[in-house]
Design a protein around this motif. Structure first.
Motif, PDB file in Angstrom:
ATOM      1  N   MET A   1      52.446  53.701  38.063  1.00 38.30           N
ATOM      2  CA  MET A   1      52.403  52.401  38.688  1.00 38.30           C
ATOM      3  C   MET A   1      51.192  51.629  38.159  1.00 38.30           C
ATOM      4  N   LYS A   2      51.404  50.400  37.825  1.00 38.79           N
ATOM      5  CA  LYS A   2      50.364  49.504  37.340  1.00 38.79           C
ATOM      6  C   LYS A   2      49.499  49.054  38.513  1.00 38.79           C
ATOM      7  N   ASP A   3      48.184  48.989  38.305  1.00 37.91           N
ATOM      8  CA  ASP A   3      47.296  48.506  39.360  1.00 37.91           C
ATOM      9  C   ASP A   3      46.743  47.146  38.948  1.00 37.91           C
ATOM     10  N   TYR A   4      46.086  46.493  39.866  1.00 37.08           N
ATOM     11  CA  TYR A   4      45.530  45.174  39.603  1.00 37.08           C
ATOM     12  C   TYR A   4      44.307  45.256  38.689  1.00 37.08           C
ATOM     13  N   TYR A   5      44.229  44.335  37.755  1.00 32.64           N
ATOM     14  CA  TYR A   5      43.087  44.252  36.846  1.00 32.64           C
ATOM     15  C   TYR A   5      41.882  43.723  37.619  1.00 32.64           C
ATOM     16  N   ILE A   6      40.720  44.291  37.365  1.00 34.01           N
ATOM     17  CA  ILE A   6      39.491  43.868  38.024  1.00 34.01           C
ATOM     18  C   ILE A   6      38.499  43.390  36.973  1.00 34.01           C
ATOM     19  N   ASN A   7      37.997  42.174  37.152  1.00 36.82           N
ATOM     20  CA  ASN A   7      36.917  41.636  36.316  1.00 36.82           C
ATOM     21  C   ASN A   7      35.595  41.954  36.995  1.00 36.82           C
ATOM     22  N   ILE A   8      34.607  42.371  36.212  1.00 35.34           N
ATOM     23  CA  ILE A   8      33.259  42.560  36.737  1.00 35.34           C
ATOM     24  C   ILE A   8      32.291  41.848  35.784  1.00 35.34           C
ATOM     25  N   PHE A   9      31.425  41.020  36.342  1.00 38.23           N
ATOM     26  CA  PHE A   9      30.464  40.303  35.521  1.00 38.23           C
ATOM     27  C   PHE A   9      29.184  40.060  36.318  1.00 38.23           C
ATOM     28  N   TYR A  10      28.109  39.809  35.610  1.00 40.79           N
ATOM     29  CA  TYR A  10      26.842  39.513  36.274  1.00 40.79           C
ATOM     30  C   TYR A  10      26.720  38.011  36.464  1.00 40.79           C
ATOM     31  N   SER A  11      26.372  37.612  37.674  1.00 45.51           N
ATOM     32  CA  SER A  11      26.176  36.198  37.989  1.00 45.51           C
ATOM     33  C   SER A  11      24.688  35.916  38.113  1.00 45.51           C
ATOM     34  N   GLU A  12      24.155  35.121  37.188  1.00 44.00           N
ATOM     35  CA  GLU A  12      22.745  34.732  37.254  1.00 44.00           C
ATOM     36  C   GLU A  12      22.493  33.929  38.529  1.00 44.00           C
ATOM     37  N   GLU A  13      23.431  33.064  38.862  1.00 45.73           N
ATOM     38  CA  GLU A  13      23.292  32.204  40.038  1.00 45.73           C
ATOM     39  C   GLU A  13      23.166  33.029  41.328  1.00 45.73           C
ATOM     40  N   ASP A  14      23.993  34.074  41.440  1.00 41.89           N
ATOM     41  CA  ASP A  14      23.979  34.912  42.642  1.00 41.89           C
ATOM     42  C   ASP A  14      23.037  36.108  42.521  1.00 41.89           C
ATOM     43  N   GLU A  15      22.536  36.336  41.309  1.00 42.21           N
ATOM     44  CA  GLU A  15      21.661  37.467  41.015  1.00 42.21           C
ATOM     45  C   GLU A  15      22.280  38.793  41.451  1.00 42.21           C
ATOM     46  N   SER A  16      23.568  38.929  41.160  1.00 41.53           N
ATOM     47  CA  SER A  16      24.283  40.165  41.483  1.00 41.53           C
ATOM     48  C   SER A  16      25.537  40.254  40.632  1.00 41.53           C
ATOM     49  N   TYR A  17      26.162  41.418  40.695  1.00 43.56           N
ATOM     50  CA  TYR A  17      27.433  41.605  40.005  1.00 43.56           C
ATOM     51  C   TYR A  17      28.559  41.107  40.891  1.00 43.56           C
ATOM     52  N   VAL A  18      29.558  40.511  40.275  1.00 46.03           N
ATOM     53  CA  VAL A  18      30.728  40.005  40.972  1.00 46.03           C
ATOM     54  C   VAL A  18      31.940  40.727  40.412  1.00 46.03           C
ATOM     55  N   ALA A  19      32.801  41.172  41.303  1.00 50.06           N
ATOM     56  CA  ALA A  19      34.078  41.772  40.900  1.00 50.06           C
ATOM     57  C   ALA A  19      35.174  40.937  41.537  1.00 50.06           C
ATOM     58  N   ASP A  20      36.192  40.600  40.742  1.00 48.92           N
ATOM     59  CA  ASP A  20      37.309  39.857  41.309  1.00 48.92           C
ATOM     60  C   ASP A  20      38.620  40.378  40.748  1.00 48.92           C
ATOM     61  N   ILE A  21      39.685  40.092  41.490  1.00 46.46           N
ATOM     62  CA  ILE A  21      41.034  40.500  41.093  1.00 46.46           C
ATOM     63  C   ILE A  21      41.846  39.227  40.901  1.00 46.46           C
ATOM     64  N   PRO A  22      42.070  38.807  39.657  1.00 47.09           N
ATOM     65  CA  PRO A  22      42.738  37.535  39.390  1.00 47.09           C
ATOM     66  C   PRO A  22      44.124  37.389  40.027  1.00 47.09           C
ATOM     67  N   ASP A  23      44.878  38.478  40.146  1.00 50.57           N
ATOM     68  CA  ASP A  23      46.214  38.395  40.738  1.00 50.57           C
ATOM     69  C   ASP A  23      46.184  38.139  42.243  1.00 50.57           C
ATOM     70  N   LEU A  24      45.062  38.440  42.900  1.00 47.95           N
ATOM     71  CA  LEU A  24      44.935  38.263  44.348  1.00 47.95           C
ATOM     72  C   LEU A  24      43.948  37.123  44.599  1.00 47.95           C
ATOM     73  N   VAL A  25      44.475  35.961  44.879  1.00 51.55           N
ATOM     74  CA  VAL A  25      43.672  34.755  45.010  1.00 51.55           C
ATOM     75  C   VAL A  25      42.547  34.952  46.033  1.00 51.55           C
ATOM     76  N   TYR A  26      41.340  34.615  45.623  1.00 48.63           N
ATOM     77  CA  TYR A  26      40.129  34.693  46.441  1.00 48.63           C
ATOM     78  C   TYR A  26      39.704  36.121  46.791  1.00 48.63           C
ATOM     79  N   CYS A  27      40.217  37.121  46.103  1.00 50.02           N
ATOM     80  CA  CYS A  27      39.816  38.502  46.367  1.00 50.02           C
ATOM     81  C   CYS A  27      38.664  38.841  45.433  1.00 50.02           C
ATOM     82  N   SER A  28      37.455  38.871  45.990  1.00 45.46           N
ATOM     83  CA  SER A  28      36.270  39.170  45.183  1.00 45.46           C
ATOM     84  C   SER A  28      35.219  39.833  46.060  1.00 45.46           C
ATOM     85  N   ALA A  29      34.209  40.396  45.411  1.00 48.76           N
ATOM     86  CA  ALA A  29      33.115  41.058  46.121  1.00 48.76           C
ATOM     87  C   ALA A  29      31.880  41.072  45.239  1.00 48.76           C
TER      88      ALA A  29
END
Length: 75
Positions: free
Chosen positions: A1-29
Motif C-alpha cells: 500500500m502506498k503511503d502519503y509523501y512527507i516533505n521536511i524542510f528547515y524554516s528560517e522564519e520559524d527556526e524549526s523543521y516543518v513537515a507537511d503532507i501535500p495530499d492532506l490539505v493543511y496537515c503539517s507539524a
C-alpha cells in the motif's frame, strides 16, 4: 500500500523543521529536529484522517510525488 509523501524542510522564519503532507490539505507539524517534525506530522496525519472519516469527508488517495531535478556537470 502506498503511503502519503512527507516533505521536511528547515524554516528560517520559524527556526524549526516543518513537515507537511501535500495530499492532506493543511496537515503539517513542527519540530526542533527532522525526526521530531516527522513524528509530529505522523500524529497529525492520524488525526486528519480520523476527523475526515468521522465527518464523512473524502480521504484522498496518496498521489503526490515531488519532481526530481538532476543538475548536470559544467565543464
Amino acid at each position: 500500500m502506498k503511503d502519503y509523501y512527507i516533505n521536511i524542510f528547515y524554516s528560517e522564519e520559524d527556526e524549526s523543521y516543518v513537515a507537511d503532507i501535500p495530499d492532506l490539505v493543511y496537515c503539517s507539524a513542527f519540530g526542533d529536529t527532522q525526526e521530531e517534525a516527522l513524528a509530529e506530522v505522523r500524529i497529525a496525519k492520524d488525526g486528519w484522517l480520523a476527523a475526515a472519516r468521522k465527518s464523512g469527508k473524502p480521504v484522498p488517495t496518496p498521489s503526490y510525488r515531488p519532481a526530481i531535478h538532476q543538475v548536470g556537470m559544467i565543464e
